[in-house]
Structure formats: C-alpha cells, structure tokens
Design a protein around this motif. Sequence first.
Motif, PDB file in Angstrom:
ATOM      1  N   LYS A   1      -4.885 -22.974  61.718  1.00 28.88           N
ATOM      2  CA  LYS A   1      -4.098 -22.835  60.493  1.00 28.88           C
ATOM      3  C   LYS A   1      -4.499 -21.549  59.788  1.00 28.88           C
ATOM      4  CE  LYS A   1      -3.583 -27.819  59.717  1.00 28.88           C
ATOM      5  NZ  LYS A   1      -2.128 -27.844  59.929  1.00 28.88           N
ATOM      6  N   LEU A   2      -3.515 -20.747  59.480  1.00 29.12           N
ATOM      7  CA  LEU A   2      -3.729 -19.525  58.702  1.00 29.12           C
ATOM      8  C   LEU A   2      -3.168 -19.761  57.303  1.00 29.12           C
ATOM      9  CD1 LEU A   2      -2.635 -16.831  61.318  1.00 29.12           C
ATOM     10  CD2 LEU A   2      -4.933 -17.721  60.896  1.00 29.12           C
ATOM     11  N   THR A   3      -4.035 -19.626  56.310  1.00 32.98           N
ATOM     12  CA  THR A   3      -3.642 -19.910  54.928  1.00 32.98           C
ATOM     13  C   THR A   3      -3.584 -18.621  54.121  1.00 32.98           C
ATOM     14  OG1 THR A   3      -4.659 -22.098  55.008  1.00 32.98           O
ATOM     15  CG2 THR A   3      -4.201 -21.212  52.833  1.00 32.98           C
ATOM     16  N   CYS A   4      -2.549 -18.500  53.337  1.00 37.59           N
ATOM     17  CA  CYS A   4      -2.370 -17.353  52.440  1.00 37.59           C
ATOM     18  C   CYS A   4      -2.173 -17.872  51.027  1.00 37.59           C
ATOM     19  CB  CYS A   4      -1.176 -16.503  52.866  1.00 37.59           C
ATOM     20  SG  CYS A   4      -0.792 -15.134  51.721  1.00 37.59           S
ATOM     21  N   CYS A   5      -2.907 -17.319  50.070  1.00 42.09           N
ATOM     22  CA  CYS A   5      -2.794 -17.719  48.665  1.00 42.09           C
ATOM     23  C   CYS A   5      -2.528 -16.494  47.802  1.00 42.09           C
ATOM     24  CB  CYS A   5      -4.078 -18.418  48.190  1.00 42.09           C
ATOM     25  SG  CYS A   5      -4.388 -19.998  48.998  1.00 42.09           S
ATOM     26  N   VAL A   6      -1.793 -16.711  46.715  1.00 39.80           N
ATOM     27  CA  VAL A   6      -1.499 -15.639  45.787  1.00 39.80           C
ATOM     28  C   VAL A   6      -1.663 -16.164  44.371  1.00 39.80           C
ATOM     29  CG1 VAL A   6       0.979 -16.109  45.620  1.00 39.80           C
ATOM     30  CG2 VAL A   6       0.151 -13.782  45.247  1.00 39.80           C
ATOM     31  N   ASN A   7      -2.047 -15.297  43.482  1.00 37.55           N
ATOM     32  CA  ASN A   7      -2.226 -15.689  42.087  1.00 37.55           C
ATOM     33  C   ASN A   7      -0.909 -15.616  41.335  1.00 37.55           C
ATOM     34  OD1 ASN A   7      -2.246 -12.852  42.393  1.00 37.55           O
ATOM     35  ND2 ASN A   7      -3.120 -12.605  40.370  1.00 37.55           N
TER      36      ASN A   7
ATOM     37  N   GLY B   1       1.862 -20.142  45.389  1.00 40.64           N
ATOM     38  CA  GLY B   1       0.504 -20.679  45.417  1.00 40.64           C
ATOM     39  C   GLY B   1      -0.132 -20.404  46.762  1.00 40.64           C
ATOM     40  N   CYS B   2      -0.318 -21.430  47.576  1.00 36.70           N
ATOM     41  CA  CYS B   2      -0.898 -21.292  48.916  1.00 36.70           C
ATOM     42  C   CYS B   2       0.096 -21.811  49.957  1.00 36.70           C
ATOM     43  CB  CYS B   2      -2.208 -22.062  49.030  1.00 36.70           C
ATOM     44  SG  CYS B   2      -3.550 -21.394  48.016  1.00 36.70           S
ATOM     45  N   ILE B   3       0.270 -21.083  51.017  1.00 37.07           N
ATOM     46  CA  ILE B   3       1.130 -21.517  52.119  1.00 37.07           C
ATOM     47  C   ILE B   3       0.339 -21.406  53.422  1.00 37.07           C
ATOM     48  CG2 ILE B   3       3.261 -20.894  50.946  1.00 37.07           C
ATOM     49  CD1 ILE B   3       3.346 -18.331  52.629  1.00 37.07           C
ATOM     50  N   THR B   4       0.711 -22.197  54.405  1.00 38.24           N
ATOM     51  CA  THR B   4      -0.028 -22.253  55.668  1.00 38.24           C
ATOM     52  C   THR B   4       0.942 -22.121  56.837  1.00 38.24           C
ATOM     53  OG1 THR B   4      -1.708 -23.693  54.712  1.00 38.24           O
ATOM     54  CG2 THR B   4      -1.574 -23.624  57.101  1.00 38.24           C
ATOM     55  N   VAL B   5       0.528 -21.363  57.840  1.00 34.60           N
ATOM     56  CA  VAL B   5       1.291 -21.238  59.066  1.00 34.60           C
ATOM     57  C   VAL B   5       0.397 -21.674  60.233  1.00 34.60           C
ATOM     58  CG1 VAL B   5       0.629 -18.827  59.448  1.00 34.60           C
ATOM     59  CG2 VAL B   5       2.763 -19.697  60.431  1.00 34.60           C
ATOM     60  N   ASN B   6       0.960 -22.351  61.196  1.00 35.75           N
ATOM     61  CA  ASN B   6       0.217 -22.811  62.366  1.00 35.75           C
ATOM     62  C   ASN B   6       0.379 -21.813  63.510  1.00 35.75           C
ATOM     63  OD1 ASN B   6      -0.647 -25.202  61.112  1.00 35.75           O
ATOM     64  ND2 ASN B   6       1.267 -26.236  61.640  1.00 35.75           N
ATOM     65  N   HIS B   7      -0.735 -21.416  64.071  1.00 38.12           N
ATOM     66  CA  HIS B   7      -0.717 -20.520  65.237  1.00 38.12           C
ATOM     67  C   HIS B   7      -1.306 -21.264  66.422  1.00 38.12           C
ATOM     68  CE1 HIS B   7      -1.085 -16.923  67.709  1.00 38.12           C
ATOM     69  NE2 HIS B   7      -2.354 -17.268  67.941  1.00 38.12           N
ATOM     70  N   THR B   8      -0.575 -21.285  67.511  1.00 39.78           N
ATOM     71  CA  THR B   8      -0.998 -22.011  68.717  1.00 39.78           C
ATOM     72  C   THR B   8      -1.635 -21.043  69.697  1.00 39.78           C
ATOM     73  OG1 THR B   8       0.773 -23.625  68.431  1.00 39.78           O
ATOM     74  CG2 THR B   8      -0.256 -23.489  70.610  1.00 39.78           C
TER      75      THR B   8
ATOM     76  N   THR C   1     -16.898 -14.420  55.876  1.00 43.81           N
ATOM     77  CA  THR C   1     -15.480 -14.731  55.915  1.00 43.81           C
ATOM     78  C   THR C   1     -15.049 -15.250  54.554  1.00 43.81           C
ATOM     79  OG1 THR C   1     -13.732 -15.951  57.072  1.00 43.81           O
ATOM     80  CG2 THR C   1     -15.816 -17.111  56.714  1.00 43.81           C
ATOM     81  N   GLU C   2     -13.849 -14.862  54.157  1.00 49.29           N
ATOM     82  CA  GLU C   2     -13.325 -15.218  52.839  1.00 49.29           C
ATOM     83  C   GLU C   2     -12.230 -16.257  53.010  1.00 49.29           C
ATOM     84  OE1 GLU C   2     -11.763 -12.811  48.872  1.00 49.29           O
ATOM     85  OE2 GLU C   2     -11.201 -12.092  50.862  1.00 49.29           O
ATOM     86  N   LYS C   3     -12.356 -17.349  52.272  1.00 50.44           N
ATOM     87  CA  LYS C   3     -11.392 -18.431  52.361  1.00 50.44           C
ATOM     88  C   LYS C   3     -10.829 -18.741  50.981  1.00 50.44           C
ATOM     89  CE  LYS C   3     -11.947 -18.740  56.731  1.00 50.44           C
ATOM     90  NZ  LYS C   3     -10.883 -18.245  57.634  1.00 50.44           N
ATOM     91  N   PRO C   4      -9.588 -19.230  50.922  1.00 46.97           N
ATOM     92  CA  PRO C   4      -8.980 -19.537  49.617  1.00 46.97           C
ATOM     93  C   PRO C   4      -9.600 -20.769  48.982  1.00 46.97           C
ATOM     94  CG  PRO C   4      -7.508 -20.175  51.400  1.00 46.97           C
ATOM     95  CD  PRO C   4      -8.651 -19.442  52.038  1.00 46.97           C
ATOM     96  N   CYS C   5      -9.376 -20.897  47.679  1.00 44.81           N
ATOM     97  CA  CYS C   5      -9.906 -22.034  46.927  1.00 44.81           C
ATOM     98  C   CYS C   5      -9.008 -23.252  47.100  1.00 44.81           C
ATOM     99  CB  CYS C   5     -10.000 -21.684  45.444  1.00 44.81           C
ATOM    100  SG  CYS C   5     -11.016 -20.242  45.098  1.00 44.81           S
ATOM    101  N   ASP C   6      -9.493 -24.368  46.600  1.00 42.82           N
ATOM    102  CA  ASP C   6      -8.705 -25.593  46.632  1.00 42.82           C
ATOM    103  C   ASP C   6      -7.522 -25.475  45.681  1.00 42.82           C
ATOM    104  OD1 ASP C   6     -10.552 -26.611  48.407  1.00 42.82           O
ATOM    105  OD2 ASP C   6     -11.753 -27.573  46.832  1.00 42.82           O
ATOM    106  N   ALA C   7      -6.614 -26.417  45.772  1.00 41.64           N
ATOM    107  CA  ALA C   7      -5.434 -26.425  44.905  1.00 41.64           C
ATOM    108  C   ALA C   7      -5.862 -26.511  43.445  1.00 41.64           C
ATOM    109  CB  ALA C   7      -4.537 -27.604  45.265  1.00 41.64           C
ATOM    110  N   GLY C   8      -5.165 -25.779  42.592  1.00 47.48           N
ATOM    111  CA  GLY C   8      -5.471 -25.778  41.162  1.00 47.48           C
ATOM    112  C   GLY C   8      -6.497 -24.756  40.763  1.00 47.48           C
ATOM    113  N   LYS C   9      -6.951 -23.939  41.730  1.00 53.25           N
ATOM    114  CA  LYS C   9      -7.944 -22.918  41.424  1.00 53.25           C
ATOM    115  C   LYS C   9      -7.506 -21.595  42.035  1.00 53.25           C
ATOM    116  CE  LYS C   9     -11.857 -26.126  41.107  1.00 53.25           C
ATOM    117  NZ  LYS C   9     -13.212 -26.460  41.585  1.00 53.25           N
ATOM    118  N   GLU C  10      -8.007 -20.511  41.460  1.00 49.21           N
ATOM    119  CA  GLU C  10      -7.738 -19.169  41.964  1.00 49.21           C
ATOM    120  C   GLU C  10      -9.055 -18.487  42.301  1.00 49.21           C
ATOM    121  OE1 GLU C  10      -5.324 -16.695  39.574  1.00 49.21           O
ATOM    122  OE2 GLU C  10      -3.616 -18.064  39.533  1.00 49.21           O
ATOM    123  N   GLY C  11      -8.993 -17.588  43.267  1.00 51.12           N
ATOM    124  CA  GLY C  11     -10.191 -16.887  43.691  1.00 51.12           C
ATOM    125  C   GLY C  11     -10.416 -17.083  45.166  1.00 51.12           C
TER     126      GLY C  11
END
Length: 1102
Positions: free
Chosen positions: A375-381, A400-407, A467-477
């Motif tokens: 899963k590749l996740t992209c988040c934007v503020n 917010g955050c969206i996810t794409v699946n890569h096989t 490695t940098e990963k997005p925050c949980d829902a309801g948070k930014e950073g």
Amino acid sequence: MASKRQILKQILGLTVAILLTHVLEVATNDFQETSMGLQLSYIDEPQHHIRQRRADPFTDYMAEIEIHASDISVINKLKIYLNELVQNHTVFNNVTLLDSNFTTVCNMLPGTTDYQCNCENQYFWPCDNCKKYGSCGSITNNQCSCINAFPNNGHFCQPISEMTDATACHQRVITMSVEINETFDTSLTNPTDDNYKTKALQIQSSINKGYKFLSNYVDGSAKVTGFRSGSIIADYTINSISDIPDFTSANINVSSLPLVQNAFALTEKTMLFNRTDQIYPKQNVTLYCPQSVMGPIMWKVNENDPDSTKYSISPDNSTLTMKRADISDSGRYSCIIQTNSLPYIQWQNIVIEQEPIIIVGNNEQVYPCKEKTVKLTCCVNGDYSIEWVLNGTVQTSGSGCITVNHTIQNTNCKENSTYTCQLQNLRQLLNYSYSKSSVTVKTSEEQELSKFHCNEPFELGILNNKTEKPCDAGKEGSIIYTCVLGGWNLTNNNCVVRAIKELQTRAQVLVVEDIPEFVKNLSIKTNQFKKDIIESPATIQTIVKILTTVADISQNITINKTMIEDFLNIVENITSDGSKNTWTGLNNGNVTERKASTNLLQAIETISSHLSDGDFSITTQSIQLYRNITVDISKNIDVISYLNNLTEIRIPNVPKSTAITIIIFTKLDNVLPTRNTSNNDTKTSENIINGDVVVVQVNQTIHNISFTFDTKNTSLKNPQSVFWNFSLDRWDSNGCKVKNFVNKTVTYECNHTTSFSILMSPFAIDNPALDATHAIDYITYVGVAISLASLILCLIIEMIVWKSVTRNDTAYMRHVSIVNIAVSLLIADICFIIVAAFADQKQLLSVGRCSPVVFFMHFFYLAVFFWMFISALLLLYRTVMVFSQMSRTNMMVIAFTVGYCAPLLIAVITVASTAGPENYISKKNLCWLNWDESKALLAFVVPALTIVAFNLMVLIVVLCKMVRRGVGALTNSNEKHTLVVIARCVAILTPIFGLTWGFGIGIMVSPEPALHIVFAILNSFQGFFVLVFGILLDSKVRESLAGKLSLKNLSSSPTRSTNAGTSSTGGLGILRWLRRRNVYNLSDPSPATSANSSSGSHLIPN
C-alpha cells in the motif's frame, strides 16, 4: 351657477386678505422701511365645520403675506399682535382668524448681499431646495431648516405634515475612518461589549457634532461599523445627499476625541486583485489601484510600507507586484491616493492559500521480489484534493490521505514502477515543486536481501536508513522511523492534531482584531481534543508557538477579561497532570524542544502585562488570577490562594495608581524544568519544584514582595527561593532570600517581580555556590584593583626610563610591545569594571548596554595577545635572522598593523555575523561573547590559543638555537640582554594568558566554582604579572629607574660595566644552567643605533 359661486369666494378671500394686510400695516406704522406684499399662492378649498349653536357651513381661506422689514423687532411685534387676534377670533364681522404662523425668516448676512432663510418651528425646507440653494447646516430626514439664499420662485418653508416622498433626497453612503490616539482594547472587537458600545457612541456623537453644519451631510447618519488596531482605528459611515463634501473644516470641528495627526481618511473596499480565482504560494500577484480620483499614489501592506525585497511597484505607483507569494503575505492591502482634503484609501483583504505539503514517504522504496500487494499512502494538508497517477492514468483520488495498492509479481523483479501523487484540478500549479511527489517502487531478489536489516511493516532498509510515514487520521505531519538492528524504530513523531494545525496556519496571518475570536476557538479545540493534545509533544509545541504568536501580536493592545479567561483555559489544558510525561520529554529533548516550557511562561508573562484596567479575578481548577488597580496611597496587597496548597503573596506599601496582576499556577510544576544556576542539566538535577508557580506583574518598581508557600512534598529539604531568569534560561535566586521554613511552609522575600516558585531537594545539603560567588567577587575586585595599579605604574616607569632603555631597535620594539600590552590590558580591565557595575545592579543585562562593552573587551583582550605575538616574532626574527636588518619604521608599521588591525578585523566580523540574530553576547546574564547559540566566543578563544601555541613553538626554536650556537655569537650585549628579557616575558606571560582563557572556556560550559575561582585569580592579576615579568625583572630598567631617581641602591641585580655598556647576569634558569657548558670570548661591534662605538669581551651562554 357653481362657477359664479367660486368667483364670489375668490373675491371674498381677496377682500379678507387685503383687510388683514391693512390691519398689519397699521400695527407696524411706527416702523420705517417696513412694507408688506400680498401673495395668494394658495387658497384652500371650502371646508365645512359644524360649530355648536350654528348649523350654517363656513369656508376657510389661507393667505400668504410677505413682510419686508429692516428691524427684527417688527417681526416680534407682529407675532404678538397676531396671537392676540387669534385669541379674540373675530377680525371683522363674520370673519374669524383661526390661526397664524410665521413660516420663514430671511436675513441678510452682515457685510454681504447674501441671505440665509431659516424656518420657524414645525416648518422645513424640502430637500430639493436644500440641495439647490445649499443647506446652512446638515440635512436630516430629507429636509433642512436653513438655506443659503432667498428663493426666487416665491417658495417658503413647508409644514412637516406636507412633506412627501417626492421631496426626498437621494443619499450617498460614504465610508471613512478615524484614528484615535488610545491603546486598542480587545473588547472593541465585540459589538455586544459595553466598551464597544460606549466608544462607538462617543465617536458617533463627536462626528455628528463636528459635521452638523457640513453642507449636504445627513444629520445623525454617522455610524461606527468596526474597530481596528493601530492606536484605535474606527471605521464608520456617513450619509450625504450629494457627492463627497469637503471635510477639511468639518474634521477640525471633531475636537472631543484624542486624534492623531491626519486622523481622517475616506475608505472604500474594492478589487485591487482583478481576478476572482484563488492565490497559491510562489505565484506572482499584481494588484492594481483604481484611479477614480487624481493624486499621488502610495501602497500599504497591513498598514506598513511594502518591503522592497518582497514587492515591486511600477514607476507610476499604479501597480504593486507581490513576488513568490506566501501565506504570511496575506492581509490588508491598500492603495492611498492623496487628495486635496483627505487621503482616499482603497483596500482589499488578500488571502494566500497555505502551501500544500504532500507526504508519500521515501521517494524510492525497495520491497522483496515476491507475490504481495503493498500500500502506498499519500497525505496532504489543508483542504486540497490529491490523486495517485501511474503512467498518466489516475489510479485513485480524494482529500486528506489516499492509498493505492501496488502488486509485486515475482516474475519480473527488474521492473520499477513510479507513482506520482499530485494536486487534483489545479493544473496551473503542476510546475511548482510542492504540487506533486513521486514514489518509485523497486524490488530486490532473494540473493540481495542479506544486505538489508529492516523489512516489515515497511519497505526494506539498511542500518540508519530513515523512512517517513504519514500520521493517523485527524492529524497532520509525519512519523520518522529509523532502521536499527531488530527492525524499524520510531524516532520522531511530528504529528499534530489537525484542528490545532489549522489554527497554527491561521495564526501566521493573524491580526489584532481577530485575536479574541481566535483565542476562543483555540480554547474550544483544546477542550475538545485534550487527550490527544497532552499525549503529543508536537501538538503541545504547536500550541505554545501559537500562544507565543498571540502574545507577540498583543504587545501594543489591552487584553480584556474574556480573552485572558480563554488564554488561561488553554494553559490549564496543556499543563494538566496528564501532560507531565510529555513535558518531561520536551525538557530533556533538543534545544527547540527544551524551549517550549520557557516560551509558554514567557507568553503568560507577556499577556498578563497588558490586561485592561479595572479590578477582577478569575479562578479555574488549577489557576487563579487577581487583577487590581490601587487607589489608596501605601496600600498593602494580600492575595491568598487555596487552590491546591496555601500560597500567599504580600506586597506592602503599594503606591497609588499601581496596576497589579498576580497569577497562581498549581500545575506549572508539570511543565517547567528544574535546572538552576548550580546545575544547568534538568536530567541530573536533584531539585524539584515543590510549590505553586506565581507570576507577578506590576507596572511600577517594587522593592519588597513576600511569598508563603505550602510545600507539596513534605519530605523534601533545602528550600531555595527562586524566580525564572529568562536570560539564563533557568531558575535563579538572585534578589530572593528564604526567611522562614517551619513544618511544610516556606516564606521568602524578593526585591523584584517575575515568575516565582521554590526548589527543594531530597537532601539537606549546604549550597557552596553562594560562598564561591562571594569569594570570586572579592578576588575579582582586589585583583583588578591591583592589576589597574600595576598597569598604570608600568606605563609611568616606561615614561621615565624610555630613552635610556630603547637605544637599539630590538630594545625599542620590546618596550613598544610592553607599552601596548599594558595599554590594551588597562582598557580591557576598565571595560571589565563596567561589566561588573552592570552585574551589581541585580538586573537582567540588556543587549544595548552590553554589546558596546563586549566589543571593546573583545578587541583589547585580542590586542594583548597579538602584541605578545609581536614580541615572539621579534624574538624569532632577531634570533634566527641575525644578518637581516629591518628598519625601525618598517617594524613599527608591521607591529601596529598586526597588533591592532587584526584584532579589530576579528571583532568587527564577529559583530557582523552574530548581531543580526542577537546572538552576539551571552544570554546567561553575562556581558561576554555568546557561547551556547552562536559560539561567538570562538572568535576570541581560537586566535588567543593559536598565538599561545605559536609563542611556545617560538620559544622552543629560540632555545634550540641558543643551545646549538649561542645567541651571543652574532649579537651585541645590549641585544643579547633584550632578547633574554623578551624570551622570559614570552615564556612566562604566554602560559599565564593562555591558562587564563583556557579556564575562561571552562566557566562558559561548567558551573564548577573551582574553575571560576582559578579564572578570577589569573584574569584579575594579569596587569600585576605584566609589571613584574615585563618591567621589574628587567635589570636595565631597574638600573635606569634607579639612576633617574638617584636611588642606586634600588638596583638589586649584580651588574658590571664594560665599555660596551651594562649587562645583566639575570635571566632564565635554563640559561644559567647552559652558562656552565660553553663560554665564548667575542669581539662585539656596537650596532648603528648605539650611542658608543667600542668593543669589549663578554661571557655569552649558548
């Protein structure tokens, strides 16, 4: 028949009017220049009235009579006469006078041919006449009571009952502003607040009074629409029945308000940016000034002049271009056209969107080559929408955050796939780097997996990879993970609650008028998300930054009770018991994290120092605020709090008109670190904040304030009365003294106001720091006094013996060096005394006072070392290059260039490179070069210790030369003696100076008292060392001085005379030891600078 009856009524009415006119003429026949004219401008239709005892109808007639008189008393007499006729009713038989009214009185203005026509009671000029002839005063309700001409159409004032909509004026609403020279109060942002209403009524009343006689002004139409800061700027509207009038004289009449110079302006909200689309970061934005009036144009950005590095203005000033827009550039933009009467301000609030931050993690991610889906996740503020794109095809989109699946397929391990996360529906921004971010997915075959140390749950990684990963829902950073042995380890969590992050974004463009509402929103959000906030260090840091911004913006305004309540509620939420572990982590973190607690305290002090006048108090679960304005002379202020433990504050003999604010915090011990002047490390400090924290703000100097605290932990001992010293960034006891400690209650007194508490430790130990401080003070004062006296004596001796001891170039340069060392050290010590005087005032040292003194101390202490360097160079030159003869002039030029120009250059560069960020001087309440932030101290230490090292190397080279061939082999006795003295000075003074500033580095990084004592001894007695080793141990100086003073017995060294001059048997111990090894008998020609030309034999050590 009807027409004949109508004609009869007309004749009868005319007859009645003529008779009435005749009666009035008879009544005024005593007055000359009085005439009357009859005008039947209107005859009423027949009206039938039923009177008692009379059934016959009768008809009413109205006659308008124009009277010309040169004496106003005529009018008054006629009024009386007509009133009598009305009371008697009957004028002639069957003719009754029902009523009489004077409608219009026209007077010729003295000295002119102009008229003013005033209406009597209940009569008015209709609006068309007011506009046509000009109103003497204001126009109210489409009518006026006076016009500036005599109507040529025979019109007179009309009764108010006959005014109709047809006589109404077309009114124009004019927007204006006025600046009042008063401090802006946050209550003026709330239209329902009493202070807002009072101030608005005051301004409206003053404007109506001043504009009352302004032509075309609609009386009573002034209305305040809002307030802005900048002193107090009141926006208001007025109504006018014509174009914009000339306000020049009217504004002068508004005298009841404390106005600033050029207080009034015409304002209009308009479109300066002629496009309706949004403005995004890094775009260039051009604003256009509509030129509806003529005059010079100037631009303002948030009431300030535009920064030329950020904005460019066209040659004719008609356009303003914002370069590479940023959210911080949002605000009120104004173009001001200066007209003859008032500035005409056209303005628009320009909003720049926040910059989107797209987080996708590492741009290159490696996974094992086996069948799996990642899963590749992209988040934007913010409110941006984003989309995942692969090979030009949108895979998924959202906000917010969206996810794409890569096989991943194990059949093709060499194939790489690059996904791009980009802004959706904003194609115009795709050329900007912030608009997209890509991830390239790679695979690694099984034989290559051994080089990786981390795998699940993320991509593959080797040691220390991040490695940098997005925050949980309801948070930014983002969350940073580091690859360590055993897997991915969380090392930095920068996630901030989204609601708080949005407020931080808004805070970047916060203006004073929006502060109360903004603080209220922040208070609501901290209540709503309290649990997530107190567990998140990044969120707490963000809230502290927001509060600091609010405090900074609020420094020129007054804070009302409502806003300070919201502010304290925020503080209470982020300092609760549940936040203690979070604050402990921050206080033990990096430099930025450690500043969070003190920045919070600073924001509290700043806000509390700007409260509005008046007495009030606020009490929450853990905070109590007391605000008082004293009105009595010598009043004692006592505040007692029982929120948690007993805390009592007493301020005796408070003078009249003193504003006092006291805030008691029972939970700030969860926040503030425990480092103090004895231990700057919170981690190793044994102290504990064992009481409430009290903030005291007084607008006058208070010399005595008493505190009584109940300790929270009764097992702790050794109470210290402390306040938070922001310059030292730690607790400090200066000016405070414990008076009593009984059971669990500590009482102490302080001679200043700030934030106070008590520190205690588990052990009842003595504090040696205070004794060491006193010892250092005594050593410093005694040593510097001796040093100054020694340096002055040194210079006096040099003046006395100068001619007799400087007969050759080497001796001359040696004494030049000593004199300059003494002068430089003398000035540096004087600067040191000035610094000590600052410190004795027991006040925080300011940059303005310290910076000049530090500059001169830096320069002259460096000069001391560089002149020591000159001495070493001279020794090396005369020992190694014995056949080289440099002129005295050249040596002087080199010496003064190196001795003063080099230190000056270093000192100037140090100021230039550190003064901007205000890191030139130390922030530890010490007047000396900064160490912790800018390392400016290295600009002294590095040159000084480099010279020390060089001088020691020179000594080694010189000693080797002496041992190998003898310095006397190629020099005469005078120069031999001089070189020996130089060598002794360099050998002794260089280590002393070097050790001194070696310990100087130590005291900057360690509070150990022993280091401070050693430094004080070495530093204070430097002048004494120069006198002893540079002057008194030189036998020739002693002999010359003895000869000058006719005191031959003062010469203590055994000397002998030769026809070449005197020589000394003194010198370094090692030279005496070398004397026993080799003795040379040399013939020595005198140098060119010698007064005698002879030769002789001497014993020269080698």
